[in-house]
Design an enzyme around this catalytic site. Structure first.
Site, mmCIF file in Angstrom:
data_model
loop_
_atom_site.group_PDB
_atom_site.id
_atom_site.type_symbol
_atom_site.label_atom_id
_atom_site.label_comp_id
_atom_site.label_asym_id
_atom_site.label_seq_id
_atom_site.Cartn_x
_atom_site.Cartn_y
_atom_site.Cartn_z
ATOM 1 N N ARG A 83 48.788 39.692 36.462
ATOM 2 C CA ARG A 83 48.402 39.195 37.714
ATOM 3 C C ARG A 83 48.328 37.244 37.684
ATOM 4 O O ARG A 83 47.830 36.217 38.070
ATOM 5 C CB ARG A 83 47.655 39.067 38.747
ATOM 6 C CG ARG A 83 48.135 40.790 39.641
ATOM 7 C CD ARG A 83 49.318 40.341 40.703
ATOM 8 N NE ARG A 83 48.910 39.432 41.598
ATOM 9 C CZ ARG A 83 48.947 38.333 41.861
ATOM 10 N NH1 ARG A 83 50.323 37.565 41.249
ATOM 11 N NH2 ARG A 83 48.134 37.457 43.018
ATOM 12 N N ARG A 86 52.442 40.887 51.370
ATOM 13 C CA ARG A 86 51.188 40.931 50.726
ATOM 14 C C ARG A 86 50.598 41.401 52.239
ATOM 15 O O ARG A 86 50.758 40.301 53.323
ATOM 16 C CB ARG A 86 50.291 40.089 49.782
ATOM 17 C CG ARG A 86 48.975 40.656 49.588
ATOM 18 C CD ARG A 86 47.813 39.725 49.438
ATOM 19 N NE ARG A 86 47.103 38.926 50.602
ATOM 20 C CZ ARG A 86 46.455 38.860 49.573
ATOM 21 N NH1 ARG A 86 45.886 38.632 48.764
ATOM 22 N NH2 ARG A 86 45.387 37.670 49.845
ATOM 23 N N ASP A 130 46.384 43.653 48.386
ATOM 24 C CA ASP A 130 45.143 43.096 47.399
ATOM 25 C C ASP A 130 43.926 43.873 47.665
ATOM 26 O O ASP A 130 43.200 43.838 49.060
ATOM 27 C CB ASP A 130 44.985 41.744 47.334
ATOM 28 C CG ASP A 130 44.336 41.154 46.489
ATOM 29 O OD1 ASP A 130 43.757 41.443 45.587
ATOM 30 O OD2 ASP A 130 44.347 40.008 46.148
ATOM 31 N N HIS A 158 40.983 42.790 46.158
ATOM 32 C CA HIS A 158 40.294 41.708 45.404
ATOM 33 C C HIS A 158 38.310 42.564 44.671
ATOM 34 O O HIS A 158 37.419 42.061 44.820
ATOM 35 C CB HIS A 158 40.017 41.478 46.913
ATOM 36 C CG HIS A 158 40.339 40.744 47.723
ATOM 37 N ND1 HIS A 158 41.466 39.078 47.102
ATOM 38 C CD2 HIS A 158 40.855 40.677 49.150
ATOM 39 C CE1 HIS A 158 42.683 38.961 48.366
ATOM 40 N NE2 HIS A 158 41.754 39.945 49.036
ATOM 41 N N GLU A 205 44.633 38.211 37.971
ATOM 42 C CA GLU A 205 43.909 36.989 38.374
ATOM 43 C C GLU A 205 42.730 36.169 37.733
ATOM 44 O O GLU A 205 43.035 35.057 37.501
ATOM 45 C CB GLU A 205 44.291 36.784 39.785
ATOM 46 C CG GLU A 205 43.363 37.230 40.796
ATOM 47 C CD GLU A 205 43.226 37.404 42.307
ATOM 48 O OE1 GLU A 205 44.465 37.278 42.556
ATOM 49 O OE2 GLU A 205 42.365 37.145 43.010
ATOM 50 N N GLU A 250 46.651 45.702 44.389
ATOM 51 C CA GLU A 250 46.086 44.381 43.520
ATOM 52 C C GLU A 250 44.992 44.794 43.104
ATOM 53 O O GLU A 250 43.597 44.954 44.639
ATOM 54 C CB GLU A 250 46.880 43.148 44.117
ATOM 55 C CG GLU A 250 46.314 42.234 43.132
ATOM 56 C CD GLU A 250 46.264 40.935 43.711
ATOM 57 O OE1 GLU A 250 47.087 40.800 44.500
ATOM 58 O OE2 GLU A 250 45.760 39.703 43.367
ATOM 59 N N TYR A 252 37.621 39.184 54.400
ATOM 60 C CA TYR A 252 38.263 37.680 52.973
ATOM 61 C C TYR A 252 39.803 38.130 53.312
ATOM 62 O O TYR A 252 40.121 38.978 52.671
ATOM 63 C CB TYR A 252 37.491 37.919 51.786
ATOM 64 C CG TYR A 252 38.270 36.855 50.701
ATOM 65 C CD1 TYR A 252 38.203 35.564 50.623
ATOM 66 C CD2 TYR A 252 39.358 37.598 49.919
ATOM 67 C CE1 TYR A 252 39.024 34.460 49.615
ATOM 68 C CE2 TYR A 252 39.968 36.635 49.023
ATOM 69 C CZ TYR A 252 39.474 35.080 49.302
ATOM 70 O OH TYR A 252 40.500 34.021 48.347
ATOM 71 N N TRP A 274 33.931 41.301 43.689
ATOM 72 C CA TRP A 274 34.419 40.583 43.668
ATOM 73 C C TRP A 274 36.025 41.780 43.394
ATOM 74 O O TRP A 274 35.651 41.465 42.141
ATOM 75 C CB TRP A 274 34.750 38.627 43.717
ATOM 76 C CG TRP A 274 34.921 37.994 44.305
ATOM 77 C CD1 TRP A 274 33.751 37.088 44.169
ATOM 78 C CD2 TRP A 274 35.217 38.014 45.227
ATOM 79 N NE1 TRP A 274 33.365 36.277 45.528
ATOM 80 C CE2 TRP A 274 34.736 36.804 46.609
ATOM 81 C CE3 TRP A 274 36.639 38.063 45.753
ATOM 82 C CZ2 TRP A 274 35.684 36.025 47.115
ATOM 83 C CZ3 TRP A 274 37.529 37.664 47.312
ATOM 84 C CH2 TRP A 274 36.940 36.953 47.358
ATOM 85 N N GLU A 282 54.299 35.403 43.809
ATOM 86 C CA GLU A 282 53.212 34.863 44.831
ATOM 87 C C GLU A 282 53.413 33.453 44.931
ATOM 88 O O GLU A 282 53.414 32.647 44.339
ATOM 89 C CB GLU A 282 51.332 34.534 44.402
ATOM 90 C CG GLU A 282 51.313 34.871 45.851
ATOM 91 C CD GLU A 282 49.293 34.865 45.882
ATOM 92 O OE1 GLU A 282 49.042 35.391 44.159
ATOM 93 O OE2 GLU A 282 48.627 35.765 46.590
#
Ligand code: CS2
Ligand code: MG
Length: 405
Positions: free
Chosen positions: A286, A149, A213, A215, A265, A239, A161, A405, A342
């Site tokens: 995820r 990643r 990602d 986020h 996630e 992602e 982040y 987020w 992951e």
């Protein structure tokens, strides 16, 4: 022989970061471990377990895993939500651990046995600029990873982040009594990311699987544009492009790009995945085995996903403990539509507190052959690391508005 549960205890420990573990013991002395870590909200799950779940587990038959799942999900009226589901996940993991120990089998054998020899994994590479990221990717490749990643800094921003200035691994939650605040600029990110990732693809050549990602920070049309712009990079996945709540917006993203999408996630039940899966809005699920109600429920999500040729790729950052990672790997070895795990990795001391049979070699993980999940918690060592408040950062736009987020 008695599989009756005689104790259920919550252990909170902070070897470098906070973890919540659940220890269930049967009358015959079998011990099972589960993970209940919910990053930045650890004590809420610990209290939920201690005050409401542990007492009602006493006397129950540890062998009745499915019934206990139903009892804690359907039976309590207040369903769903990450705190509830992480607590159920911890119980479920611990009960599978016990069943494995009692039968002398690693959990993957109880799930039908291995369908693959080892579990493909990816880790993270971070670099503030493209040369630093390219170096980080090279270092990860030298450790054998075939999937990585990649996250970079954004020109004009002070921090991003998931990206460190020195290429060191990042830690999602920062210690302290309040979340750190970052300034985020989606337009600057969108101007920078496609070019930066294209340079990384040129650097690594065609074979290395690259993941990225976002986020949850984009609007649907921004996500569509990014997916389209990244098509030449040939990502393994992009992602979390948009925030979690409104899944319909992904129809628009899908209409514009063939870049594979990984999401979930922060989703914890099969029902939260229902639209994503049945409308084929994603390519990879995820869910974390701990946050999504344990092995029992993750397998059910995987089975639904299989119908739409969607694959399982469980969350595995440092806040998913080695106990949960073990659970994920047993599922991974035994589930046909599992794709990749992951593996962010942990500081050394975490491997000492959670002594595990699972191993990493050559870009792959394996759960090991120990009965149960194959993780033992060193409770004496764990006790040396009391809980410390730690939070994921929040991000604000340049005008001060809190952003997603
Ligand atoms: C990330 C995580 O691993 C990932 O894909 O999104 O760093 C995530 O932000 C944290 O684990 C949240 O607790
Ligand atoms: Mg993520």
């Amino acid at each position: 022989m008695s599989d009756r549960i005689v104790s259920a205890e919550v252990l909170v420990t902070s070897p470098g970061r906070n973890f919540v573990a659940l220890k269930i013991t049967t009358a015959d002395g079998a011990v099972g471990w589960g993970d209940a870590t919910l990053n930045g909200r650890e004590l809420a799950v610990a209290a939920y377990l201690r005050d409401h779940v542990c007492p009602i587990l006493l006397g129950r038959d540890a062998a009745r895993i499915e019934d206990t799942w139903q009892y804690l999900y359907r039976g309590v009226y207040w369903r769903r939500g990450p705190v509830t589901m992480a607590a159920i996940g911890a119980v479920d993991l611990a009960l599978w651990d016990i069943k494995g120990k009692i039968t002398g089998q690693p959990v993957y054998q109880l799930l039908g046995g291995a369908v693959r020899d080892r579990v493909l994994s990816y880790t993270h590479a971070t670099g503030w600029d493209v040369p630093a990221l390219a170096d980080a990717v090279d270092a990860v490749r030298a450790r054998g990873f075939r999937a990585v990643r990649v996250q970079t800094g954004v020109p004009g921003l002070d921090s991003v982040y998931g990206v460190t200035k020195d290429g060191a691994p990042y830690e999602p939650a920062g210690r302290g009594n309040a979340p750190a605040e970052e300034v985020w600029d989606t337009e600057a990110y969108l101007r920078h990311a496609p070019g930066a990732l294209a340079e990384i693809r040129t650097h690594v050549g065609p074979d290395l699987a690259l993941l990225h990602d976002a986020h949850h920070r984009l609007t649907p049309i921004q996500a569509a544009r990014l997916g389209k712009a990244l098509e030449p990079v040939d990502l393994f996945w992009l992602e979390d492009v948009t925030p979690a709540e409104n899944q319909e917006v992904l129809r628009r993203v899908r209409a514009h790009t063939t870049t594979p999408l990984a999401i979930g996630e922060v989703f914890t039940t099969i029902w939260e995945y229902q639209q994503l899966i049945t409308e084929q809005l994603i390519d990879f699920v995820r869910a974390a085995v701990s946050h999504a109600g344990g092995i029992t429920h993750l397998r059910r999500i995987a089975a639904l996903a299989e119908v739409w040729q969607i694959r399982l790729a469980p969350h595995g950052p440092s806040d998913v403990s080695p106990v949960a990672l073990a659970g994920s790997l047993h599922v991974g070895l035994a589930t046909p539509n599992f794709a990749i795990q992951e593996y962010m990795g942990y500081p050394d001391v975490v491997h000492e507190v959670f002594r595990h049979d699972w191993t990493y070699a050559d870009g792959h993980l394996h759960p090991g052959e120990a009965p149960g999940l194959g993780v033992d918690v060193d409770e004496t060592l764990a006790a040396r690391f009391p809980y410390e408040p730690a939070y994921l950062p929040v991000a604000r736009r340049r005008d001060g508005t809190l952003t997603d987020w």
